[in-house]
Design an enzyme around this catalytic site. Structure first.
Site, mmCIF file in Angstrom:
data_model
loop_
_atom_site.group_PDB
_atom_site.id
_atom_site.type_symbol
_atom_site.label_atom_id
_atom_site.label_comp_id
_atom_site.label_asym_id
_atom_site.label_seq_id
_atom_site.Cartn_x
_atom_site.Cartn_y
_atom_site.Cartn_z
ATOM 1 N N LYS A 14 0.832 -1.210 0.000
ATOM 2 C CA LYS A 14 0.000 0.000 0.000
ATOM 3 C C LYS A 14 0.864 1.257 0.000
ATOM 4 O O LYS A 14 0.600 2.188 -0.750
ATOM 5 C CB LYS A 14 -0.928 0.031 1.231
ATOM 6 C CG LYS A 14 -1.915 -1.127 1.278
ATOM 7 C CD LYS A 14 -2.911 -0.970 2.409
ATOM 8 C CE LYS A 14 -2.291 -1.070 3.795
ATOM 9 N NZ LYS A 14 -1.932 -2.438 4.205
ATOM 10 N N ARG A 89 -9.944 0.602 8.729
ATOM 11 C CA ARG A 89 -9.562 -0.770 9.037
ATOM 12 C C ARG A 89 -10.678 -1.528 9.757
ATOM 13 O O ARG A 89 -10.507 -2.704 10.060
ATOM 14 C CB ARG A 89 -8.332 -0.768 9.933
ATOM 15 C CG ARG A 89 -7.015 -1.081 9.215
ATOM 16 C CD ARG A 89 -5.929 -1.022 10.280
ATOM 17 N NE ARG A 89 -4.719 -1.705 9.927
ATOM 18 C CZ ARG A 89 -3.663 -1.131 9.343
ATOM 19 N NH1 ARG A 89 -3.708 0.130 9.000
ATOM 20 N NH2 ARG A 89 -2.572 -1.833 9.121
ATOM 21 N N ARG A 128 11.252 -7.445 4.755
ATOM 22 C CA ARG A 128 11.195 -6.036 5.152
ATOM 23 C C ARG A 128 11.811 -5.836 6.534
ATOM 24 O O ARG A 128 12.438 -4.818 6.792
ATOM 25 C CB ARG A 128 9.735 -5.547 5.134
ATOM 26 C CG ARG A 128 9.585 -4.082 5.521
ATOM 27 C CD ARG A 128 8.185 -3.565 5.252
ATOM 28 N NE ARG A 128 7.264 -3.869 6.321
ATOM 29 C CZ ARG A 128 5.969 -3.533 6.318
ATOM 30 N NH1 ARG A 128 5.447 -2.937 5.288
ATOM 31 N NH2 ARG A 128 5.201 -3.820 7.339
ATOM 32 N N ARG A 134 11.033 -2.229 12.116
ATOM 33 C CA ARG A 134 9.732 -2.092 12.757
ATOM 34 C C ARG A 134 9.504 -3.250 13.715
ATOM 35 O O ARG A 134 9.564 -4.405 13.323
ATOM 36 C CB ARG A 134 8.618 -2.058 11.691
ATOM 37 C CG ARG A 134 8.316 -0.661 11.218
ATOM 38 C CD ARG A 134 7.299 -0.647 10.109
ATOM 39 N NE ARG A 134 6.025 -1.272 10.465
ATOM 40 C CZ ARG A 134 4.921 -1.139 9.722
ATOM 41 N NH1 ARG A 134 4.949 -0.421 8.624
ATOM 42 N NH2 ARG A 134 3.817 -1.734 10.090
ATOM 43 N N ARG A 145 -1.045 -9.200 13.528
ATOM 44 C CA ARG A 145 -1.538 -8.218 12.551
ATOM 45 C C ARG A 145 -2.386 -8.886 11.469
ATOM 46 O O ARG A 145 -3.407 -8.349 11.045
ATOM 47 C CB ARG A 145 -0.367 -7.469 11.917
ATOM 48 C CG ARG A 145 0.167 -6.366 12.833
ATOM 49 C CD ARG A 145 1.587 -6.000 12.496
ATOM 50 N NE ARG A 145 1.715 -5.373 11.203
ATOM 51 C CZ ARG A 145 2.838 -5.366 10.488
ATOM 52 N NH1 ARG A 145 3.908 -5.995 10.937
ATOM 53 N NH2 ARG A 145 2.880 -4.764 9.333
HETATM 54 P P1 ADP Z 1 0.790 -2.348 7.752
HETATM 55 O O1 ADP Z 1 2.166 -2.441 7.235
HETATM 56 O O2 ADP Z 1 0.423 -3.488 8.621
HETATM 57 O O3 ADP Z 1 -0.229 -2.037 6.715
HETATM 58 P P2 ADP Z 1 0.409 0.264 9.063
HETATM 59 O O4 ADP Z 1 1.631 1.053 8.995
HETATM 60 O O5 ADP Z 1 -0.729 0.677 8.177
HETATM 61 O O6 ADP Z 1 0.812 -1.240 8.849
HETATM 62 O O7 ADP Z 1 -0.160 0.207 10.577
HETATM 63 C C1 ADP Z 1 0.657 -0.202 11.638
HETATM 64 C C2 ADP Z 1 -0.161 -0.298 12.936
HETATM 65 O O8 ADP Z 1 -0.770 0.970 13.225
HETATM 66 C C3 ADP Z 1 -1.319 -1.292 12.935
HETATM 67 O O9 ADP Z 1 -0.889 -2.605 13.211
HETATM 68 C C4 ADP Z 1 -2.206 -0.692 14.048
HETATM 69 O O10 ADP Z 1 -1.680 -0.985 15.326
HETATM 70 C C5 ADP Z 1 -2.061 0.797 13.832
HETATM 71 N N1 ADP Z 1 -3.073 1.322 12.905
HETATM 72 C C6 ADP Z 1 -2.836 1.880 11.678
HETATM 73 N N2 ADP Z 1 -3.970 2.261 11.086
HETATM 74 C C7 ADP Z 1 -4.979 1.925 11.938
HETATM 75 C C8 ADP Z 1 -6.395 2.033 11.894
HETATM 76 N N3 ADP Z 1 -7.011 2.565 10.834
HETATM 77 N N4 ADP Z 1 -7.114 1.587 12.958
HETATM 78 C C9 ADP Z 1 -6.500 1.072 14.021
HETATM 79 N N5 ADP Z 1 -5.186 0.908 14.119
HETATM 80 C C10 ADP Z 1 -4.416 1.329 13.105
#
Ligand code: ADP
Length: 190
Positions: A14, A89, A128, A134, A145
């Site tokens: 994404k 989400r 990654r 991370r 996740r």
């Molecule tokens: P990924 O690489 O899993 O897509 P993101 O960078 O989008 O990860 O998100 C990392 C973390 O941030 C998630 O695991 C969650 O803890 C939190 N997070 C991000 N966006 C949301 C959301 N819309 N609602 C709730 N938690 C979120």
């Protein structure tokens, strides 16, 4: 305005595709994950509240996430549109976003689902982690996740499908050819 949601499991690409979409279509990027990580690194009050949750791979409560997102949208009044990355989400977040945009006479125009299977996700995130640092890319946290994705986030798909806004794009292959597929779709909706 043209408002796009980019949707997919962790590691679907994404962020990578968002960067290319922004460049081509001049949209403002809102990544809730990036915003949370910024709050954590700057040790803000919000950052302190969500630090543990992110480290464990657990979703942040909807109220916190929705407030943060709405504030960010309001802080960018003069843009051509938004690309929402990592939001919504949950179905509650999707509903809140619709209501919020509706209040501004705006709407979500398109939801792009980057389709990547679970085996590929695990492979990509293992790779990654070697560079990202991370904490939530750790194998045990990744399981959490993926779980959160299948428990809560996939339900957002039928929500947008019913609205006729969902388009699925194959997320496996060369970055450039995936992007070409995306632009073909966006060009039909923009
Ligand atoms: P990924 O690489 O899993 O897509 P993101 O960078 O989008 O990860 O998100 C990392 C973390 O941030 C998630 O695991 C969650 O803890 C939190 N997070 C991000 N966006 C949301 C959301 N819309 N609602 C709730 N938690 C979120």
């Amino acid at each position: 305005m043209f408002n796009l949601v980019i949707f997919g499991p962790p590691g679907a690409g994404k962020g990578t595709q968002s960067a290319k979409i922004i460049e081509k279509y001049n949209l403002a990027h809102i990544s809730t994950g990036d915003m949370f990580r910024m709050h954590i690194s700057q040790e803000t009050d919000l950052g302190k509240k969500v630090k543990e949750l992110l480290a464990e791979g657990i979703l942040v409560p909807d109220s916190i996430t929705i407030n943060m997102l709405e504030e960010e949208v309001n802080n960018n009044p003069d843009v051509a549109g938004f690309i929402f990355d990592g939001f919504p989400r949950t179905v509650a977040q999707a509903e809140a976003l619709d209501e919020f945009l509706n209040g501004k006479n705006e709407k979500i125009d398109l939801v792009l689902q980057l389709d990547v299977n679970e085996d590929e996700i695990k492979k990509r995130i293992a790779e990654r982690q070697k560079v990202s640092g991370r904490v939530d890319d750790d194998a045990s946290k990744l399981i959490r996740r993926i779980d959160e994705y299948f428990q809560k986030t996939v339900h957002v798909l039928p929500y947008y499908e019913e609205q006729g806004k969902l388009v699925k794009v194959n997320g496996i292959g060369e970055i450039e050819s995936i992007f070409t597929e995306i632009t073909k779709t966006v060009d039909q909706y923009i």
